[in-house]
Design a protein around this motif. Sequence first.
Motif, mmCIF file in Angstrom:
data_model
loop_
_atom_site.group_PDB
_atom_site.id
_atom_site.type_symbol
_atom_site.label_atom_id
_atom_site.label_comp_id
_atom_site.label_asym_id
_atom_site.label_seq_id
_atom_site.Cartn_x
_atom_site.Cartn_y
_atom_site.Cartn_z
ATOM 1 N N GLY A 87 -3.961 -33.623 45.336
ATOM 2 C CA GLY A 87 -5.032 -33.122 46.207
ATOM 3 C C GLY A 87 -5.395 -34.154 47.256
ATOM 4 O O GLY A 87 -5.484 -33.854 48.452
ATOM 5 N N ALA A 88 -5.558 -35.411 46.802
ATOM 6 C CA ALA A 88 -6.052 -36.457 47.709
ATOM 7 C C ALA A 88 -5.091 -36.703 48.867
ATOM 8 O O ALA A 88 -5.530 -36.930 50.001
ATOM 9 C CB ALA A 88 -6.292 -37.742 46.930
ATOM 10 N N VAL A 89 -3.785 -36.647 48.613
ATOM 11 C CA VAL A 89 -2.854 -36.911 49.723
ATOM 12 C C VAL A 89 -2.953 -35.794 50.771
ATOM 13 O O VAL A 89 -2.832 -36.042 51.974
ATOM 14 C CB VAL A 89 -1.402 -37.121 49.213
ATOM 15 N N CYS A 90 -3.241 -34.584 50.299
ATOM 16 C CA CYS A 90 -3.429 -33.478 51.243
ATOM 17 C C CYS A 90 -4.761 -33.635 51.983
ATOM 18 O O CYS A 90 -4.880 -33.272 53.155
ATOM 19 C CB CYS A 90 -3.362 -32.135 50.519
ATOM 20 N N GLY A 91 -5.757 -34.194 51.272
ATOM 21 C CA GLY A 91 -7.020 -34.499 51.943
ATOM 22 C C GLY A 91 -6.792 -35.503 53.060
ATOM 23 O O GLY A 91 -7.294 -35.351 54.180
ATOM 24 N N LEU A 92 -5.992 -36.531 52.758
ATOM 25 C CA LEU A 92 -5.698 -37.555 53.765
ATOM 26 C C LEU A 92 -4.964 -36.925 54.958
ATOM 27 O O LEU A 92 -5.329 -37.150 56.115
ATOM 28 C CB LEU A 92 -4.847 -38.665 53.118
ATOM 29 N N ALA A 93 -3.946 -36.135 54.680
ATOM 30 C CA ALA A 93 -3.197 -35.490 55.771
ATOM 31 C C ALA A 93 -4.113 -34.563 56.579
ATOM 32 O O ALA A 93 -4.028 -34.508 57.813
ATOM 33 C CB ALA A 93 -2.012 -34.711 55.197
ATOM 34 N N SER A 94 -5.005 -33.869 55.881
ATOM 35 C CA SER A 94 -5.873 -32.908 56.564
ATOM 36 C C SER A 94 -6.878 -33.611 57.479
ATOM 37 O O SER A 94 -7.322 -33.044 58.470
ATOM 38 C CB SER A 94 -6.603 -32.028 55.545
#
Length: 315
Positions: free
Chosen positions: A104-111
């Motif tokens: 989840g967090a890596v997608c948060g970072l990308a987002s």
Amino acid sequence: MDRCLSMNELIDALADAFKALQQGQVDMPLRTALPIPEAQANSLMMPVYMSSLNMSGVKVVNIFKNNLELGLPAIHALIMLFDGSTGQPLALLDGERITALRTGAVCGLASRYLAREDSQVVAIIGAGIQGRSLLEAMMAVRPIRKVLVIDKDLQRANLFISEMSQKYGVIFQLSDTGQLLEADIVCTATTSEKPVFDASHLTAGTHINGVGSYRPQTQEIPEQIVSQAKIVVDLKSAALKEAGDLIVPLKKGLISEERIYAELGQLVVGEKAGRSNDQEITFFKSVGLALQDLATAHLALQKAQQQDLGSEIFI
Ligand SMILES: NC(=O)c1ccc[n+]([C@@H]2O[C@H](COP(=O)([O-])OP(=O)(O)OC[C@H]3O[C@@H](n4cnc5c(N)ncnc54)[C@H](O)[C@@H]3O)[C@@H](O)[C@H]2O)c1
């Protein structure tokens, strides 16, 4: 784990980890996949050393998708951490929760770089363990007010809604892919081997986070979308080896490697810009990297030590 890690802190820790990767402070061989054909399963061995943390680690993650029929999670995992100076074991951590949190967090970072700042509607396709963590990350980085929940299994979708609506005071709607036009962000976290929505269901300006496809032949995102989107990956070498969402259209000649716009680390260090206008479709494809596990496990260990959590074991 949840008592000591907050999603925003974790996204910041991953930003540091991707910066370290970009600056050559991470040694991370591609993971080894050990097929377990009798169970139609895979065991992945994921080693990494980060000089920036003075730590090495390895995660063993078992992906047994048929477990769902047994009422068991599809993923079981353990993470071991070692001191970078002495090689001494430091910690043994629950890899299942860390996998979900860091995915989840890596997608948060990308987002943070790719989703429109005003994104208010997120669609979660795949109401499972990763889907929950993806939602947590989207809530942390964008002003979400509505969540469209899509799963081929209605029971799982409804369970997701009843659990998540207790956690977040936003609107939850049981949806189908025909309603994706409303979404500013689409997160796919399914075990599907075929695209999970139709290209015509997406509107301009949408950001997609895709985490489900991690083998060369599996796809979640329609090829037509992949061939028009601005594509960012966690790591190009890993994506080209594992991400069917990119490998299949590459093999068909629908895209070339040059269509991969950036690696996440390049956005983090400012070498490349993120979203450039409100109209483009952006696609972050993550296959999951050992450095995400190490950075998350390191933060969890630090916090657990500060808060006197966890148990000491003698081996
Ligand atoms: N990229 C990464 O870093 C990363 C990390 C962990 C897991 N994964 C992958 O993410 C996927 C999901 O993992 P999980 O732990 O959340 O699994 P899960 O079993 O908890 O959830 C998957 C959900 O997807 C749903 N689903 C399957 N096919 C669908 C379809 N066509 N349309 C809509 N829903 C569909 C299932 O009903 C289920 O609810 C797996 O493929 C896993 O290997 C990726």
